[in-house]
Design an enzyme around this catalytic site. Structure first.
Site, PDB file in Angstrom:
ATOM      1  N   LYS A   1    -124.383 -18.788  -2.954  1.00 22.61           N
ATOM      2  CA  LYS A   1    -124.454 -17.334  -3.124  1.00 22.61           C
ATOM      3  C   LYS A   1    -124.975 -16.939  -4.500  1.00 22.61           C
ATOM      4  O   LYS A   1    -125.821 -16.045  -4.623  1.00 22.61           O
ATOM      5  CB  LYS A   1    -123.072 -16.730  -2.858  1.00 22.61           C
TER       6      LYS A   1
ATOM      7  N   THR B   1    -126.830 -18.766  -6.420  1.00 21.97           N
ATOM      8  CA  THR B   1    -128.231 -19.189  -6.456  1.00 21.97           C
ATOM      9  C   THR B   1    -129.125 -18.140  -5.801  1.00 21.97           C
ATOM     10  O   THR B   1    -130.199 -17.802  -6.317  1.00 21.97           O
ATOM     11  CB  THR B   1    -128.395 -20.546  -5.755  1.00 21.97           C
TER      12      THR B   1
ATOM     13  N   ARG C   1    -120.512 -12.843 -12.586  1.00 15.90           N
ATOM     14  CA  ARG C   1    -119.265 -13.173 -13.280  1.00 15.90           C
ATOM     15  C   ARG C   1    -119.469 -14.391 -14.177  1.00 15.90           C
ATOM     16  O   ARG C   1    -120.401 -15.165 -14.003  1.00 15.90           O
ATOM     17  CB  ARG C   1    -118.159 -13.501 -12.266  1.00 15.90           C
TER      18      ARG C   1
ATOM     19  N   LYS D   1    -115.359 -27.273  -7.685  1.00 16.99           N
ATOM     20  CA  LYS D   1    -116.394 -26.325  -7.291  1.00 16.99           C
ATOM     21  C   LYS D   1    -117.652 -26.442  -8.141  1.00 16.99           C
ATOM     22  O   LYS D   1    -118.765 -26.244  -7.680  1.00 16.99           O
ATOM     23  CB  LYS D   1    -115.847 -24.894  -7.381  1.00 16.99           C
TER      24      LYS D   1
ATOM     25  N   ALA E   1    -111.913 -14.226  -6.548  1.00 20.26           N
ATOM     26  CA  ALA E   1    -111.935 -13.310  -5.412  1.00 20.26           C
ATOM     27  C   ALA E   1    -110.841 -13.594  -4.399  1.00 20.26           C
ATOM     28  O   ALA E   1    -110.529 -12.733  -3.581  1.00 20.26           O
ATOM     29  CB  ALA E   1    -113.298 -13.363  -4.723  1.00 20.26           C
TER      30      ALA E   1
ATOM     31  N   PHE F   1    -116.888 -15.195  -2.771  1.00 22.08           N
ATOM     32  CA  PHE F   1    -116.602 -15.618  -1.402  1.00 22.08           C
ATOM     33  C   PHE F   1    -117.267 -14.683  -0.382  1.00 22.08           C
ATOM     34  O   PHE F   1    -118.330 -14.156  -0.635  1.00 22.08           O
ATOM     35  CB  PHE F   1    -115.093 -15.742  -1.182  1.00 22.08           C
TER      36      PHE F   1
ATOM     37  N   PHE G   1    -131.824 -25.356   3.312  1.00 22.80           N
ATOM     38  CA  PHE G   1    -131.503 -26.690   2.806  1.00 22.80           C
ATOM     39  C   PHE G   1    -132.500 -27.687   3.393  1.00 22.80           C
ATOM     40  O   PHE G   1    -133.018 -27.492   4.497  1.00 22.80           O
ATOM     41  CB  PHE G   1    -130.077 -27.092   3.193  1.00 22.80           C
TER      42      PHE G   1
ATOM     43  N   TRP H   1    -133.657 -22.146  -4.278  1.00 25.56           N
ATOM     44  CA  TRP H   1    -133.147 -23.320  -4.987  1.00 25.56           C
ATOM     45  C   TRP H   1    -134.300 -24.221  -5.427  1.00 25.56           C
ATOM     46  O   TRP H   1    -134.366 -24.678  -6.559  1.00 25.56           O
ATOM     47  CB  TRP H   1    -132.188 -24.071  -4.063  1.00 25.56           C
TER      48      TRP H   1
END
Length: 565
Positions: free
Chosen positions: A78, A80, A101, A112, A280, A308, A388, A416
């Site tokens: 997200k 990215t 953030r 993470k 979140a 999230f 991906f 990406w």
């Protein structure tokens, strides 16, 4: 449509090769005056709150919210996509700013990883942002723990406020995952060491000070919110606040620089404001209100993300941040991946690389529920499929076909591997939504803040999660009565829930039905301006995994960091 290629290097190697502009050039491009920014090295700066006053009459830019389906361990990207979309909008000739953030060291050292994007859609300097950055998290930690020290000193020095040591609700904090500190005892060792009592630690991102800083609009508002925070209760259940203790001034002093938004840039030199970092799943999960408002005055488009999925970050972004700040988002982007959709369709993580069209179709139910929720808010949305290298063309065709059937805008993003160029299709869809004739007016909230606390919780559970109802533990029922009696029942609700499921059970993937949400605890965050409802097994101090990411990190003699991602 060609398959995406995987970058040959990891994120940190890509970031290290970036040609960054001196931060003064980024500030000048935004039209900032020299006295309105303070450099923190070559590539970071703090921005003055005076910018908001100078530009108060300038029309706001368009606010784009990036959210997602329920995340999975496979990763959705997200942040990215947020960075890549900002870069792509600039390529389209739009003056775009990214608003994110700040990462917490807890997840960074845990499992993470960082929150600076990835591949060729990152904010930089990546190492600084993912580590100590400009010291905001440390300032929040220090301000929070200064209050903790003042509370225990007050008990030791006679307790004029008649605080009941058994009813102190203010814990200490640390910006690391440390399960051993969830419950501790302080004040041991005799009378000289204070009053013995039970205490505990939360992670800094869960601190109410973090939430306060991220929702405060000025220094005076910051002090007023700090003063309203509840630290505990007397023996006859009367609340005692920071203002009663008189600690808000010292805390505000410690936060004086942390309140100022941070300016950095992306790999393509798109300006980025990175400020604040509430989780979140246990807080409201958005970057600071002052940073967002500042970006809206400085940019034509502001791309921000909420933590999230729609059920957590977006719901709180709309009900808490937008309500508090009077924000009006123009459109939303819902990030999805083929991998996550297959996992919600029943495929285990170790087989996500295999094509499975049936599981993909089944998993779409999760994505569709999030789109339905945004529709209830009257917020137009586009689905961004974050591509991906393991995806197949037949899987993409399934998604495109379903989108056409449902009349939902969908774009494939390859940000990406290709940066802003890989987000042009998405950027065009976003501009069409934000500037098109089909805008549906203002966002519609799902509940009125003046409704009873129980009604607000049950509205979120029913409308956003799809629950049949809500069950409250005896403790939660007692706390609800106390919250209403103290006059806090008219605050918005901040739901603390697992991010992995629409329900409060992380194992129930897809679109679960026939479930009842369990609220086990309610905590008033009066300074922040909401009531936290804890569900399931959500923890406010996470633990480290069996193989923490920290064990793979290192630094060489030249100061190059490795293993940070």
């Amino acid at each position: 449509m060609s398959l995406p290629t995987r970058p040959l290097d990891d994120d940190i190697a890509i970031a290290r090769r970036a040609k960054l502009k001196p931060i003064g050039e980024i500030a000048a491009a935004l039209g900032l005056r020299e006295e309105e920014w303070e450099p923190y090295g070559r590539y970071k700066a703090k921005l003055s709150l005076a910018i908001l006053e100078r530009l108060k009459d300038r029309p706001d830019g368009k606010l784009i919210l990036v959210t997602s389906m329920n995340p999975t361990p496979a990763g959705e990207g997200k942040s990215t996509v947020t960075v890549g979309l900002g870069q792509a909008l600039n390529r389209l000739g739009k003056r775009a700013i990214v608003a994110l953030r700040e990462p917490s060291l807890g997840p960074n050292m845990g499992v993470k990883g960082g929150a600076a994007g990835g591949g060729y859609s990152q904010v930089v300097p990546m190492e600084d942002i993912n580590l100590h950055f400009t010291g905001d998290f440390h300032a929040i930690t220090t301000a929070h723990n200064t209050l903790s020290a003042l509370i225990d000193n007050h008990l030791h020095q006679g307790n004029a406020l008649r605080l009941d040591p058994r009813r102190i609700v203010w814990k200490r904090v640390l910006d690391l995952n440390d399960r051993a500190l969830r419950r501790v005892v302080v004040g041991l060792g005799g009378p000289a060491n204070g009053v013995p009592r039970e205490d505990g630690f939360d992670i800094t991102a869960a601190s109410e000070v973090m939430a306060v800083l991220c929702l405060a609009t000025s220094r005076s508002d910051l002090k007023a919110r700090l003063a309203r925070m509840v630290i505990g209760y007397t023996s006859d259940r009367k609340p005692v606040t920071v203002g009663d203790l008189g600690a808000q001034g010292a805390m505000a002093v410690l936060l004086k620089d942390a309140l100022l938004p941070n300016l950095v840039q992306t790999l393509e030199n798109t300006p980025a404001l990175i400020h604040g970092g509430p989780f979140a799943n246990i807080a409201h999960g958005c970057n600071s209100l002052v940073a967002t408002k500042m970006a809206l005055k400085l940019g034509e488009y502001v791309v921000t993300e909420a933590g999230f999925g729609v059920d957590l970050g977006a719901e709180k972004f709309l009900h808490i941040k937008c309500r508090t700040g009077g924000l009006q988002p123009a459109a939303a982007v819902v990030v999805a991946t083929v991998r996550a959709l297959k996992m919600h369709g029943g495929v285990p993580k170790d087989r996500l690389h295999e094509e499975n069209l049936d599981a993909l179709r089944n998993g779409l139910a999760n994505l569709e529920k999030h789109l339905e929720t945004l529709d209830k808010f009257h917020l137009p949305a586009v689905v961004a499929v974050n591509r991906f290298y393991t995806d197949t063309e037949r899987e993409w065709n399934v998604l495109a076909e379903r989108a056409r059937e449902r009349g939902v805008p969908l774009a494939f993003a390859d940000v990406w591997a290709r940066g802003g160029e890989g987000g042009l299709e998405l950027a065009e869809q976003v501009v069409a939504l934000a500037e098109g004739a089909d805008r549906r007016g203002t966002v519609r909230f799902l509940y009125d803040v003046n409704e009873p606390l129980r009604t607000k919780i049950e509205t979120i559970a029913r409308e956003v999660y799809g629950a049949d109802g809500v069950r409250y533990t005896a403790q939660a029922e007692k706390q609800m009565a106390q919250i209403e009696a103290n006059g806090w029942g008219r605050l918005p609700v901040c739901m603390a829930k697992t991010p992995y499921s629409l329900s409060d059970d992380p194992t129930r993937l897809g679109r679960p039905t026939g479930f009842t949400l369990t609220v086990r605890e309610l905590r008033p965050a009066v300074g922040a301006g909401f009531v936290v409802a804890l569900t399931g097994d959500v923890l406010t101090m996470p633990g480290l995994p069996k193989a923490p990411a920290a064990l793979k990190m290192d630094i060489d003699d030249e100061g190059n960091v490795y293993g940070l991602f």
